[in-house]
Design a protein around this motif. Sequence first.
Motif, PDB file in Angstrom:
ATOM      1  N   SER A  69       7.603  -2.568  -6.448  1.00  0.00           N
ATOM      2  CA  SER A  69       7.193  -1.587  -7.457  1.00  0.00           C
ATOM      3  C   SER A  69       7.934  -1.764  -8.776  1.00  0.00           C
ATOM      4  O   SER A  69       7.453  -1.340  -9.819  1.00  0.00           O
ATOM      5  N   LEU A  75       2.893  -5.590 -10.819  1.00  0.00           N
ATOM      6  CA  LEU A  75       2.064  -4.444 -11.185  1.00  0.00           C
ATOM      7  C   LEU A  75       0.784  -4.883 -11.877  1.00  0.00           C
ATOM      8  O   LEU A  75      -0.266  -4.261 -11.707  1.00  0.00           O
ATOM      9  N   PRO A  79      -3.963  -4.872  -9.154  1.00  0.00           N
ATOM     10  CA  PRO A  79      -5.390  -4.503  -9.289  1.00  0.00           C
ATOM     11  C   PRO A  79      -6.339  -5.688  -9.064  1.00  0.00           C
ATOM     12  O   PRO A  79      -7.418  -5.516  -8.483  1.00  0.00           O
ATOM     13  N   GLN A  82      -6.619  -6.129  -5.405  1.00  0.00           N
ATOM     14  CA  GLN A  82      -7.478  -5.082  -4.842  1.00  0.00           C
ATOM     15  C   GLN A  82      -8.949  -5.454  -5.018  1.00  0.00           C
ATOM     16  O   GLN A  82      -9.733  -5.380  -4.071  1.00  0.00           O
ATOM     17  N   LEU A 111       3.142   3.717  -5.204  1.00  0.00           N
ATOM     18  CA  LEU A 111       2.378   2.750  -5.989  1.00  0.00           C
ATOM     19  C   LEU A 111       1.044   2.429  -5.316  1.00  0.00           C
ATOM     20  O   LEU A 111       0.010   2.326  -5.981  1.00  0.00           O
ATOM     21  N   GLN A 114      -1.145   5.346  -6.119  1.00  0.00           N
ATOM     22  CA  GLN A 114      -1.460   5.393  -7.554  1.00  0.00           C
ATOM     23  C   GLN A 114      -2.528   4.356  -7.910  1.00  0.00           C
ATOM     24  O   GLN A 114      -3.463   4.641  -8.654  1.00  0.00           O
ATOM     25  N   LEU A 115      -2.387   3.149  -7.376  1.00  0.00           N
ATOM     26  CA  LEU A 115      -3.326   2.072  -7.683  1.00  0.00           C
ATOM     27  C   LEU A 115      -4.528   2.041  -6.745  1.00  0.00           C
ATOM     28  O   LEU A 115      -5.408   1.208  -6.886  1.00  0.00           O
TER      29      LEU A 115
END
Length: 178
Positions: A69, A75, A79, A82, A111, A114-115
């Motif tokens: 994190s 970070l 995404p 994902q 995290l 959040q994501l």
Amino acid sequence: MTSSALRRLALLATVLMIALPMASFAAPPTTAAPAGQAAPVLHWTDLDGAPASLAQWRGRPVLLNYWASWCGPCLKELPDLQDFSQAQTSRPNGVHVVGVALDDVESAKALRDQLRLTYPQLAEGDGPPGTAAAFGNRIGTLPFSVLIDAHGTVLQVHNGPLHPADLARWAAAAGGAP
């Protein structure tokens, strides 16, 4: 400051100017990549405390991604991972993405939530290099990713973030569609 102290300081500065650039070549981020070798037997717990092992995903290619994190490049990469994971899930030979958080569980959970990461997240709280060292990442570079084929053979390792084009190449290398 005395002239002798200034000379020592100048000498130290000179030595550091020579030694530090050379040190960057002395310890590469990975030693010989284990491409072509069987992936090691590894065990973790997931972020909810359930046991997990690398072997449980055998039968499909696996992209094992080490992150934390507190890692800026991680970070930015998460995404993309994902999106890649969601695209691969419906494909019969799709790559199964698995995250390994080198972090405390609470930070990793926060995290993940959040994501909105939906692919499996494992916990390895000891920090780098952890089990990534078994894949050649002995100094703990993050993010760090490993592509393993459906039979458990390491295909590739990568230091740094994977971008969408890299992920498409990895899917093709693993025998799946990008």
